[in-house]
Design a protein around this motif. Structure first.
Motif, PDB file in Angstrom:
ATOM      1  N   GLY A   1       0.818  -1.202   0.000  1.00  0.00           N
ATOM      2  CA  GLY A   1       0.000   0.000   0.000  1.00  0.00           C
ATOM      3  C   GLY A   1       0.853   1.252   0.000  1.00  0.00           C
ATOM      4  N   TYR A   2       1.936   1.239   0.775  1.00  0.00           N
ATOM      5  CA  TYR A   2       2.864   2.371   0.783  1.00  0.00           C
ATOM      6  C   TYR A   2       3.481   2.595  -0.597  1.00  0.00           C
ATOM      7  CZ  TYR A   2       3.161   2.698   5.926  1.00  0.00           C
ATOM      8  OH  TYR A   2       2.908   2.874   7.253  1.00  0.00           O
ATOM      9  N   MET A   3       3.952   1.521  -1.176  1.00  0.00           N
ATOM     10  CA  MET A   3       4.692   1.631  -2.436  1.00  0.00           C
ATOM     11  C   MET A   3       3.809   1.974  -3.629  1.00  0.00           C
ATOM     12  SD  MET A   3       7.624  -1.312  -2.059  1.00  0.00           S
ATOM     13  CE  MET A   3       6.489  -2.661  -1.823  1.00  0.00           C
ATOM     14  N   THR A   4       2.523   1.705  -3.531  1.00  0.00           N
ATOM     15  CA  THR A   4       1.631   1.985  -4.656  1.00  0.00           C
ATOM     16  C   THR A   4       0.833   3.264  -4.480  1.00  0.00           C
ATOM     17  OG1 THR A   4      -0.097   0.585  -3.684  1.00  0.00           O
ATOM     18  CG2 THR A   4       1.420  -0.461  -5.257  1.00  0.00           C
ATOM     19  N   SER A   5       1.028   3.954  -3.382  1.00  0.00           N
ATOM     20  CA  SER A   5       0.328   5.210  -3.154  1.00  0.00           C
ATOM     21  C   SER A   5       1.166   6.370  -3.684  1.00  0.00           C
ATOM     22  CB  SER A   5       0.066   5.413  -1.654  1.00  0.00           C
ATOM     23  OG  SER A   5      -0.388   6.734  -1.424  1.00  0.00           O
ATOM     24  N   PRO A   6       0.687   7.060  -4.719  1.00  0.00           N
ATOM     25  CA  PRO A   6       1.464   8.180  -5.257  1.00  0.00           C
ATOM     26  C   PRO A   6       1.701   9.289  -4.236  1.00  0.00           C
ATOM     27  CG  PRO A   6      -0.403   7.664  -6.695  1.00  0.00           C
ATOM     28  CD  PRO A   6      -0.543   6.829  -5.467  1.00  0.00           C
ATOM     29  N   VAL A   7       0.752   9.497  -3.341  1.00  0.00           N
ATOM     30  CA  VAL A   7       0.897  10.556  -2.342  1.00  0.00           C
ATOM     31  C   VAL A   7       1.998  10.190  -1.344  1.00  0.00           C
ATOM     32  CG1 VAL A   7      -0.295  11.862  -0.551  1.00  0.00           C
ATOM     33  CG2 VAL A   7      -1.517  11.215  -2.616  1.00  0.00           C
ATOM     34  N   ILE A   8       2.043   8.951  -0.917  1.00  0.00           N
ATOM     35  CA  ILE A   8       3.079   8.522   0.023  1.00  0.00           C
ATOM     36  C   ILE A   8       4.446   8.525  -0.654  1.00  0.00           C
ATOM     37  CG2 ILE A   8       3.949   6.543   1.338  1.00  0.00           C
ATOM     38  CD1 ILE A   8       1.118   6.071   2.287  1.00  0.00           C
ATOM     39  N   VAL A   9       4.515   8.065  -1.876  1.00  0.00           N
ATOM     40  CA  VAL A   9       5.788   8.096  -2.604  1.00  0.00           C
ATOM     41  C   VAL A   9       6.268   9.542  -2.751  1.00  0.00           C
ATOM     42  CG1 VAL A   9       6.886   7.619  -4.825  1.00  0.00           C
ATOM     43  CG2 VAL A   9       5.396   5.904  -3.782  1.00  0.00           C
ATOM     44  N   ALA A  10       5.366  10.458  -3.075  1.00  0.00           N
ATOM     45  CA  ALA A  10       5.733  11.873  -3.184  1.00  0.00           C
ATOM     46  C   ALA A  10       6.219  12.413  -1.841  1.00  0.00           C
ATOM     47  CB  ALA A  10       4.544  12.689  -3.692  1.00  0.00           C
ATOM     48  N   GLY A  11       5.601  11.970  -0.742  1.00  0.00           N
ATOM     49  CA  GLY A  11       6.042  12.380   0.588  1.00  0.00           C
ATOM     50  C   GLY A  11       7.448  11.913   0.891  1.00  0.00           C
ATOM     51  N   PHE A  12       7.746  10.651   0.568  1.00  0.00           N
ATOM     52  CA  PHE A  12       9.095  10.134   0.796  1.00  0.00           C
ATOM     53  C   PHE A  12      10.120  10.847  -0.086  1.00  0.00           C
ATOM     54  CE2 PHE A  12       7.132   6.070   2.510  1.00  0.00           C
ATOM     55  CZ  PHE A  12       7.544   6.308   3.811  1.00  0.00           C
ATOM     56  N   LEU A  13       9.758  11.133  -1.327  1.00  0.00           N
ATOM     57  CA  LEU A  13      10.662  11.872  -2.211  1.00  0.00           C
ATOM     58  C   LEU A  13      10.906  13.287  -1.695  1.00  0.00           C
ATOM     59  CD1 LEU A  13       9.434  10.697  -5.732  1.00  0.00           C
ATOM     60  CD2 LEU A  13      11.542  10.046  -4.546  1.00  0.00           C
ATOM     61  N   SER A  14       9.881  13.896  -1.131  1.00  0.00           N
ATOM     62  CA  SER A  14      10.039  15.231  -0.548  1.00  0.00           C
ATOM     63  C   SER A  14      10.995  15.189   0.636  1.00  0.00           C
ATOM     64  CB  SER A  14       8.686  15.788  -0.102  1.00  0.00           C
ATOM     65  OG  SER A  14       7.854  16.014  -1.208  1.00  0.00           O
ATOM     66  N   TYR A  15      10.873  14.146   1.468  1.00  0.00           N
ATOM     67  CA  TYR A  15      11.813  13.988   2.581  1.00  0.00           C
ATOM     68  C   TYR A  15      13.245  13.801   2.066  1.00  0.00           C
ATOM     69  CZ  TYR A  15       9.033  13.753   6.874  1.00  0.00           C
ATOM     70  OH  TYR A  15       8.258  14.053   7.964  1.00  0.00           O
ATOM     71  N   ALA A  16      13.400  13.027   1.003  1.00  0.00           N
ATOM     72  CA  ALA A  16      14.731  12.788   0.444  1.00  0.00           C
ATOM     73  C   ALA A  16      15.346  14.087  -0.065  1.00  0.00           C
ATOM     74  CB  ALA A  16      14.649  11.745  -0.669  1.00  0.00           C
ATOM     75  N   LEU A  17      14.570  14.871  -0.789  1.00  0.00           N
ATOM     76  CA  LEU A  17      15.068  16.148  -1.292  1.00  0.00           C
ATOM     77  C   LEU A  17      15.394  17.092  -0.136  1.00  0.00           C
ATOM     78  CD1 LEU A  17      15.753  18.008  -3.629  1.00  0.00           C
ATOM     79  CD2 LEU A  17      13.340  18.635  -3.753  1.00  0.00           C
ATOM     80  N   ALA A  18      14.544  17.112   0.873  1.00  0.00           N
ATOM     81  CA  ALA A  18      14.792  17.948   2.054  1.00  0.00           C
ATOM     82  C   ALA A  18      16.090  17.528   2.744  1.00  0.00           C
ATOM     83  CB  ALA A  18      13.620  17.855   3.026  1.00  0.00           C
ATOM     84  N   ALA A  19      16.346  16.236   2.822  1.00  0.00           N
ATOM     85  CA  ALA A  19      17.571  15.746   3.458  1.00  0.00           C
ATOM     86  C   ALA A  19      18.803  16.177   2.671  1.00  0.00           C
ATOM     87  CB  ALA A  19      17.523  14.222   3.586  1.00  0.00           C
ATOM     88  N   LEU A  20      18.734  16.112   1.363  1.00  0.00           N
ATOM     89  CA  LEU A  20      19.858  16.553   0.544  1.00  0.00           C
ATOM     90  C   LEU A  20      20.130  18.041   0.742  1.00  0.00           C
ATOM     91  CD1 LEU A  20      19.153  14.614  -2.774  1.00  0.00           C
ATOM     92  CD2 LEU A  20      20.915  14.125  -1.070  1.00  0.00           C
TER      93      LEU A  20
END
Length: 92
Positions: free
Chosen positions: A36-55
Motif C-alpha cells: 500500500g505504501y509503495m503503490t500510493s502516489p501521495v506517500i511516494v511523493a512524501g518520501f521523495l520530498s523527505y529525500a530532497l529535504a535531506a539533501l
C-alpha cells in the motif's frame, strides 16, 4: 533560501504522508501494508520530498554554522502547526 526550501520540503513531506496514510489499510499483513505504501502516489511523493529535504539539509549543514541552521529550521514547527490547523482542521 535553500534552508527554507529544506524546511518547506519537510513540512510538505509530513503533510503528504498524513494524507496518504489515511488511505492505507493497516488491518492486513505487513506485506499488504508495505505494498500500500509503495503503490500510493501521495506517500511516494512524501518520501521523495523527505529525500530532497535531506539533501538540501546536508548542503546547508556544510555551508552554514550548525547553530544558524538549527535555529532557522525551528520555523518548521510553526509551519506544521499552521498546516495542522488550516489543512487538517485539527485542534491545537
Amino acid at each position: 533560501m535553500l534552508l527554507l526550501g529544506s524546511v518547506s520540503m519537510t513540512v510538505l513531506a509530513s503533510t503528504l504522508l498524513k494524507i496518504g496514510g489515511r488511505h492505507i489499510n493497516f488491518e492486513g499483513s505487513i506485506t499488504a501494508i508495505l505494498l500500500g505504501y509503495m503503490t500510493s502516489p501521495v506517500i511516494v511523493a512524501g518520501f521523495l520530498s523527505y529525500a530532497l529535504a535531506a539533501l538540501l539539509w546536508v548542503y546547508c549543514l556544510a555551508e552554514f554554522d550548525l547553530s544558524y541552521v538549527t535555529f532557522v529550521s525551528s520555523i518548521q514547527y510553526i509551519m506544521l502547526l499552521a498546516v495542522s490547523i488550516l489543512v487538517f482542521q485539527e485542534q491545537i
